[in-house]
Design a protein around this motif. Structure first.
Motif, short mmCIF file in Angstrom:
data_model
loop_
_atom_site.label_atom_id
_atom_site.label_comp_id
_atom_site.label_asym_id
_atom_site.label_seq_id
_atom_site.Cartn_x
_atom_site.Cartn_y
_atom_site.Cartn_z
N ASP A 50 48.06 49.58 33.88
CA ASP A 50 47.56 51.02 33.03
C ASP A 50 48.84 50.74 32.09
OD1 ASP A 50 48.55 52.96 34.80
OD2 ASP A 50 46.33 53.40 35.55
N ALA A 51 48.60 52.24 31.18
CA ALA A 51 49.81 52.51 30.88
C ALA A 51 51.16 53.41 31.88
CB ALA A 51 49.98 53.64 29.59
N LYS A 52 50.85 54.04 33.08
CA LYS A 52 51.37 54.68 33.81
C LYS A 52 51.83 52.68 35.40
CE LYS A 52 49.89 59.20 33.61
NZ LYS A 52 49.62 60.27 34.33
N ASN A 53 51.63 52.20 35.34
CA ASN A 53 51.44 50.78 35.91
C ASN A 53 50.94 50.93 37.47
OD1 ASN A 53 53.34 48.32 36.12
ND2 ASN A 53 54.23 49.89 37.54
N ARG A 54 49.64 51.08 37.06
CA ARG A 54 48.92 51.34 38.30
C ARG A 54 47.98 50.57 38.30
NH1 ARG A 54 46.48 57.92 37.15
NH2 ARG A 54 46.23 56.66 35.18
N PRO A 55 47.76 49.36 39.56
CA PRO A 55 46.91 48.08 39.03
C PRO A 55 46.06 48.57 38.85
CG PRO A 55 47.96 48.65 41.13
CD PRO A 55 47.95 49.73 40.60
N HIS A 56 44.80 47.83 38.77
CA HIS A 56 43.11 47.50 38.30
C HIS A 56 43.05 46.28 38.24
CE1 HIS A 56 43.08 51.68 36.75
NE2 HIS A 56 44.32 51.59 35.73
N PHE A 57 41.90 46.11 39.80
CA PHE A 57 41.41 44.32 39.86
C PHE A 57 40.34 43.82 39.55
CE2 PHE A 57 44.36 46.56 42.50
CZ PHE A 57 45.48 46.18 43.11
N LYS A 58 40.09 42.87 39.43
CA LYS A 58 38.31 42.33 38.51
C LYS A 58 38.71 41.63 39.88
CE LYS A 58 35.40 40.78 35.09
NZ LYS A 58 35.34 41.02 33.93
N GLN A 59 37.91 41.30 40.47
CA GLN A 59 37.74 39.33 41.14
C GLN A 59 36.29 38.78 39.93
OE1 GLN A 59 37.60 42.29 43.17
NE2 GLN A 59 39.66 42.16 43.78
N TYR A 60 36.78 37.46 40.31
CA TYR A 60 36.28 36.38 40.22
C TYR A 60 35.87 35.41 40.88
CZ TYR A 60 37.15 38.30 35.36
OH TYR A 60 37.56 38.21 34.20
N TYR A 61 34.81 35.12 41.35
CA TYR A 61 34.20 34.36 42.99
C TYR A 61 34.50 32.62 42.50
CZ TYR A 61 34.08 38.83 44.30
OH TYR A 61 34.17 39.98 45.09
N LEU A 62 33.95 31.84 43.17
CA LEU A 62 33.85 30.40 43.36
C LEU A 62 33.00 30.14 44.97
CD1 LEU A 62 33.83 27.78 41.67
CD2 LEU A 62 35.81 27.17 43.18
N HIS A 63 31.70 29.72 44.72
CA HIS A 63 31.32 29.17 46.15
C HIS A 63 31.20 30.50 47.34
CE1 HIS A 63 28.58 26.63 48.51
NE2 HIS A 63 28.02 26.18 46.87
N VAL A 64 32.06 32.24 47.34
CA VAL A 64 31.60 32.61 47.99
C VAL A 64 30.49 33.28 48.64
CG1 VAL A 64 32.76 34.98 48.58
CG2 VAL A 64 34.01 33.71 46.90
N ASP A 65 30.59 33.00 50.50
CA ASP A 65 29.17 33.01 50.80
C ASP A 65 29.52 33.43 52.12
OD1 ASP A 65 26.84 33.18 52.25
OD2 ASP A 65 26.24 31.10 51.20
N PRO A 66 29.33 34.90 52.56
CA PRO A 66 29.47 35.64 53.60
C PRO A 66 29.16 35.35 54.80
CG PRO A 66 28.30 37.12 52.62
CD PRO A 66 28.65 36.25 51.53
N ASN A 67 28.41 34.72 54.78
CA ASN A 67 27.37 34.01 55.71
C ASN A 67 27.89 32.35 55.77
OD1 ASN A 67 25.35 34.99 56.43
ND2 ASN A 67 23.72 34.84 54.70
N GLN A 68 28.30 31.68 54.72
CA GLN A 68 28.63 30.40 55.45
C GLN A 68 30.42 30.30 55.63
OE1 GLN A 68 28.96 26.74 52.99
NE2 GLN A 68 30.97 27.26 52.73
N TYR A 69 30.29 30.00 57.46
CA TYR A 69 31.24 30.01 57.92
C TYR A 69 32.80 29.17 58.34
CZ TYR A 69 33.91 30.37 62.47
OH TYR A 69 35.62 30.30 63.25
N PHE A 70 33.98 29.96 58.52
CA PHE A 70 34.78 29.29 58.09
C PHE A 70 35.77 30.03 59.40
CE2 PHE A 70 35.96 32.50 55.58
CZ PHE A 70 37.34 32.76 55.97
N ASN A 71 36.27 28.94 59.90
CA ASN A 71 37.21 29.56 61.17
C ASN A 71 38.49 29.73 60.21
OD1 ASN A 71 39.23 28.93 62.97
ND2 ASN A 71 37.43 28.84 64.05
N PRO A 72 38.86 30.81 60.20
CA PRO A 72 39.98 31.55 60.16
C PRO A 72 40.99 31.12 60.47
CG PRO A 72 38.79 33.31 61.42
CD PRO A 72 38.04 31.90 61.58
N ALA A 73 40.69 30.60 61.96
CA ALA A 73 42.45 30.37 62.07
C ALA A 73 43.43 30.95 62.30
CB ALA A 73 42.88 29.18 61.33
#
Length: 386
Positions: A50-73
């Motif tokens: 914004d005008a005060k350089n404060r960040p604002h965030f918007k997420q976009y997802y592709l096949h994001v599923d918290p139930n689909q396990y991946f090994n975080p390594a």
């Protein structure tokens, strides 16, 4: 706040990413065509100031599923690093800081040294030592308290069983602070049965033609990793209860070594033929072992193990005033045998991270912004020990 993806939701996908990646190479299209085989997930975070350089965030997802396990390594090393600094601050003992020598068994290094190793080359022993400094129970009490109830970090990167990982040895910082051995008494939710592959090599080097059981392995959902990174890069963007308790010096230290290259650090010293500058920079650069241009920096933590590749990153371009976050995970294991060290990291994995990073970066270069971001906070000096 953490975005609300329910545990019963279908994989979340936004049309923007579908459209952008539809222009990708045949190799990328092949991966995207088989989400069940490649188990990919990706989060793209737009940042608008914004005008005060404060960040604002918007997420976009592709096949994001918290139930689909991946090994975080090795991505689990990131929250462990943040928590180690937080614990030093919470102890609030005169003469105790990240440069105070820490002894575990017969090994002595300071926490700053271990943090550098974690972010520069993803050192496993450094992670093990910080895990032991924290203790398994403290790790979870802190992370769950910050709003990450699905995160589970119950394993060191060494041959230990479940009980062995619950126990951590005595830790001493000279005569400044002594920590007795500890044991976690927590109960973990292992109700989700997780089996991957058609066969696996076991601890006795025998090929077993059944899937490998990941039920009691480490687990960190991709959006948790993204949010943890955001909370450190932009602490004011999350509620106080979700922040790590870090000092201004801590943030500066983390920003420096999360974005530095092995060739820019004298201590610890690394052979840059092995640990080339993009060794831990999956997005955009590792595939071709390129050194990023001087005006680009990537603040990140990747992980790779059992055919899973994951990276969570904040990427800036100070010449073109571009910034964004990108997190992704991918599974590459054509033969379906887990723990055989035969994975298509070079053929399919790193090219996926390069190309998805390039597509998002090119989109960001042309994306209109109401306000040009001031990125001076992330213009750092490298090559100094402190």
């Amino acid at each position: 706040m953490l975005s609300s993806i329910s545990l019963t939701a279908q994989p979340r996908t936004d049309t923007l990413l579908q459209r952008l990646f539809s222009q990708g190479s045949p190799a990328l299209q092949h991966i995207l065509q088989y989400p069940d085989s490649f188990r990919y997930q990706l989060i793209y975070t737009q940042i608008d100031r914004d005008a005060k350089n404060r960040p604002h965030f918007k997420q976009y997802y592709l096949h994001v599923d918290p139930n689909q396990y991946f090994n975080p390594a090795s991505t689990v090393k990131m929250p462990i690093a943040f928590l180690a600094l937080e614990k030093l601050n919470d102890l609030h003992i005169k003469g105790l800081d990240k440069y105070t020598p820490m002894r575990i068994d017969s090994v002595e290094h300071d926490i700053a040294y271990y943090l550098k190793q974690i972010f520069l080359v993803s050192d496993n022993d450094a992670y093990n030592r910080l895990y032991e400094f924290l203790g398994q129970q403290t790790i979870h009490e802190k992370l769950w308290g910050k709003g990450y109830p699905r995160t589970r970090i119950v394993r060191r990167f060494m041959p230990l069983n479940e009980e062995g990982n619950r126990n951590t040895p005595a830790v001493s910082f000279g005569n400044v602070y002594k920590q007795p051995p500890a044991r976690s008494a927590l109960t973990y939710d292992f109700s989700q049965n997780i089996e991957i592959g058609k066969g696996h090599w076991d601890q006795h080097d025998s090929l077993i033609m059944t899937p490998m059981d990941f039920t009691k392995h480490n687990n960190v959902p991709l959006e948790d990793l993204q949010h943890m990174l955001q909370s450190v890069m932009f602490p004011a963007s999350v509620p106080p209860g979700q922040r790590f308790h870090l000092t201004t010096n801590d943030y500066r230290f983390l920003y420096t070594y999360m974005s530095a290259y092995p060739s820019e650090v004298a201590n610890p010293h690394y052979d840059t033929a092995t640990y080339f500058d993009s060794y831990v920079k999956f997005f955009l650069f590792k595939d071709k072992k390129q050194r990023p241009p001087s005006y680009m920096r990537i603040f990140n933590k990747p992980g790779w193990s059992y055919g899973f590749l994951t990276d969570v990153a904040y990427i800036i371009d100070t010449k073109n005033n571009v910034e964004f976050m990108l997190s992704a995970t991918l599974y590459v294991n054509r033969d379906g045998i887990v723990n055989d060290d035969k994975y298509e990291y070079e053929e399919e994995g790193y090219p996926f991270f390069r190309e998805t990073g390039e597509i998002i970066y090119q989109y960001e270069l042309h994306r209109k912004r109401a306000h040009v971001p001031d990125l001076s906070e992330f213009k750092l000096t490298y090559g100094e020990d402190r």
